[in-house]
Design an enzyme around this catalytic site. Structure first.
Site, short mmCIF file in Angstrom:
data_model
loop_
_atom_site.label_atom_id
_atom_site.label_comp_id
_atom_site.label_asym_id
_atom_site.label_seq_id
_atom_site.Cartn_x
_atom_site.Cartn_y
_atom_site.Cartn_z
N ARG A 106 18.09 47.08 48.03
CA ARG A 106 18.81 45.66 47.75
C ARG A 106 17.84 44.81 48.64
NH1 ARG A 106 24.47 42.87 46.71
NH2 ARG A 106 23.89 44.12 44.57
N HIS A 133 18.21 42.47 38.44
CA HIS A 133 19.44 43.52 38.73
C HIS A 133 19.67 44.37 37.70
CE1 HIS A 133 22.88 44.71 41.08
NE2 HIS A 133 23.62 43.67 40.89
N GLN A 136 23.01 46.37 37.22
CA GLN A 136 24.24 45.74 36.81
C GLN A 136 24.32 45.91 35.40
OE1 GLN A 136 26.54 43.87 38.82
NE2 GLN A 136 27.52 43.88 36.53
N ASP A 226 27.12 33.96 35.91
CA ASP A 226 27.18 34.46 37.33
C ASP A 226 27.52 33.14 38.34
OD1 ASP A 226 26.55 35.63 39.57
OD2 ASP A 226 24.39 36.02 39.12
N CYS A 266 29.21 39.68 36.63
CA CYS A 266 28.85 40.75 37.55
C CYS A 266 29.58 40.88 38.77
CB CYS A 266 27.07 40.56 38.06
SG CYS A 266 26.91 39.12 38.74
N ARG A 294 29.68 50.36 37.15
CA ARG A 294 28.37 50.64 37.86
C ARG A 294 28.49 51.87 38.63
NH1 ARG A 294 26.48 46.16 40.60
NH2 ARG A 294 24.85 47.43 41.51
N1 NVA Z 1 22.69 36.54 41.22
C1 NVA Z 1 23.78 37.02 42.28
C2 NVA Z 1 24.11 38.39 41.81
C3 NVA Z 1 25.15 39.01 43.04
C4 NVA Z 1 25.42 40.41 42.20
C5 NVA Z 1 23.05 36.99 43.54
O1 NVA Z 1 21.66 37.33 43.46
O2 NVA Z 1 23.36 36.67 44.57
N1 CP Z 2 27.62 42.86 41.15
C1 CP Z 2 27.17 43.36 42.33
O1 CP Z 2 25.94 43.69 42.69
O2 CP Z 2 28.16 43.29 43.40
P1 CP Z 2 27.84 43.37 44.96
O3 CP Z 2 27.10 42.22 45.42
O4 CP Z 2 29.17 43.38 45.47
O5 CP Z 2 27.06 44.99 45.19
#
Ligand code: NVA
Ligand code: CP
Length: 313
Positions: A106, A133, A136, A226, A266, A294
Site C-alpha cells: 500500500r 485499489h 477492494q 467514497d 469501501c 475483503r
Molecule cells: N480513496 C480512499 C480509499 C481508502 C480505502 C483513499 O485512498 O484514501
Molecule cells: N477499504 C480499505 O481499504 O480500508 P483500509 O484503509 O482500512 O484498509
C-alpha cells in the site's frame, strides 16, 4: 526475474474468465471458512505486507487471511523500512523476494508499485495506490454477486457518486473486464484520470462520466461512493467539501436506483459528507458484508498467487 510470475497491480491484469473464477473461489472460501474447513495451502509461505499509508481493513484481512491459509504474514511499515529512507524499490523488491513468497504493498505513487513488481521475483499485490485499489473492488463484486447472483454480474448497472479516485478507477477496470455498465457522477475537475478511463472506453467498456448524481443513479443495481479527500489529500478537505456539495448519497438519490439496489462504500466513511447516516446505516447498505469480503476475495488472490492454485482449469 522470472517470466511466468503474475502480479495483481490492476484488475486489468485479469482476464474476464480469471476474474469470474477468482470471485467464484472467493465465495467457496467464504463458505469453507464459515463451515470450519478452510484449506491451508500456504503452510511454509510468507507474505510481506508493506504499508506506507494507514489501514484497518486491508491490514487485518490480509494478515488473518494469510494465517487462515496456513501462511505467515509480516507487517512492514514503510517508515520502518530502508525504503522509507530512500532505498530503491528495485533493491527492496529483490531483497524481499529472497525471503518471502509474495509482497503486498500500500503506497502513494503507482509508479512505485510498478517498480517493485518489475524487480520482484515473487508476486506483488496492490493493496491501494493513489491510482488503483483492485482488492477492494474484488470484495465489492463478491458482495454484488451475493446480492444479485454470480450470473448477474455482467448485466449490472453501477453508479459511482463523487471523486474520480483510486476506488473509482478500479471500478472502471472492473467494468471493462466484466462488461457491466458503470456511470460515474463527478464534479468538474474531479473526473477519473483519462489514463484509466480512455483505454477502457476505447476498448468498448460501458463506462460513462456524467455530471448529475441522479443521472448516474437512475435504474442502478449498486450505488457506491467514497470519501471526498483520500489519504494524502487531507489538506484539500475544505476545497473538496465545496466542490462535492450536491454529491452526497442520500435517500432522495437512492430513490433513483432500483427498488432492490444496494449501497456500497469501501470505508472508512464520513457520515454527513459523502453519504447520510440514513443510507449507510440503512437496510440497503451492505458495507459490513463488503468489508468482510475483503478477507475472502484476498484469500482467493493469495491461494492463486502464493499457492500456485490455477484460477482456470
Ligand atoms: N480513496 C480512499 C480509499 C481508502 C480505502 C483513499 O485512498 O484514501
Ligand atoms: N477499504 C480499505 O481499504 O480500508 P483500509 O484503509 O482500512 O484498509
Amino acid at each position: 526475474m522470472t517470466t511466468s510470475k503474475r502480479d495483481l497491480l490492476a484488475l486489468t491484469d485479469l482476464s474476464t474468465a480469471e476474474m469470474r473464477a477468482l470471485l467464484r473461489r472467493a465465495a467457496e472460501l467464504k463458505h469453507m471458512q464459515k463451515a470450519g474447513n478452510c484449506p491451508t495451502p500456504l503452510v511454509g509461505r510468507s507474505l510481506a505486507m508493506v504499508f506506507e499509508k494507514a489501514s484497518t481493513r486491508t491490514r487485518v484481512s490480509f494478515d488473518v487471511g494469510m494465517r487462515q491459509l496456513g501462511g505467515h504474514p509480516l507487517m512492514l511499515r514503510g517508515d520502518e523500512l530502508q525504503l522509507g529512507r530512500g532505498e530503491s524499490a528495485a533493491d527492496t523488491a529483490q531483497v524481499l523476494g529472497r525471503y518471502v513468497d509474495g509482497i503486498m504493498v500500500r503506497t502513494f505513487g503507482h509508479d512505485k508499485i510498478e517498480a517493485l513488481a518489475e524487480h520482484s521475483p515473487v508476486p506483488v499485490i496492490n493493496a491501494l495506490t493513489d491510482r488503483l485499489h483492485p482488492c477492494q473492488i474484488l470484495a465489492d463484486l463478491q458482495t454484488c454477486a451475493e446480492a444479485f447472483g454470480d450470473d448477474a454480474l455482467p448485466g449490472l448497472r453501477v453508479a459511482w457518486i463523487g471523486d474520480g479516485n483510486n476506488v473509482a478507477h478500479s471500478w472502471i477496470n472492473a467494468a471493462w473486464v466484466l462488461g457491466f455498465e458503470l456511470r460515474l457522477a463527478c464534479p468538474e475537475g474531479y473526473e477519473p484520470n483519462p489514463a484509466v478511463l480512455e483505454p477502457a472506453v476505447r476498448a468498448g467498456a460501458r463506462v460513462s462520466v456524467v455530471r448529475a448524481p441522479a443521472a448516474a443513479a437512475e435504474g442502478a443495481h449498486v450505488v457506491t461512493t467514497d470519501v471526498w479527500a483520500s489519504m494524502g489529500q487531507e489538506q484539500e478537505q475544505k476545497v473538496r467539501e465545496q466542490a462535492f456539495a450536491g454529491y452526497q448519497v442520500d435517500a432522495a438519490l437512492m430513490a433513483h436506483a432500483r427498488d432492490d439496489a444496494i449501497f456500497l462504500h469501501c470505508l472508512p466513511a464520513h457520515r454527513g459528507e459523502e453519504v447520510t447516516a440514513e443510507v449507510i446505516d440503512g437496510p440497503r447498505s451492505r458495507i459490513f458484508d463488503e468489508a468482510e469480503n475483503r478477507l475472502h476475495a484476498q484469500k482467493a488472490v493469495l491461494e492463486w498467487l502464493l499457492g500456485g492454485r490455477p484460477l482456470i482449469g
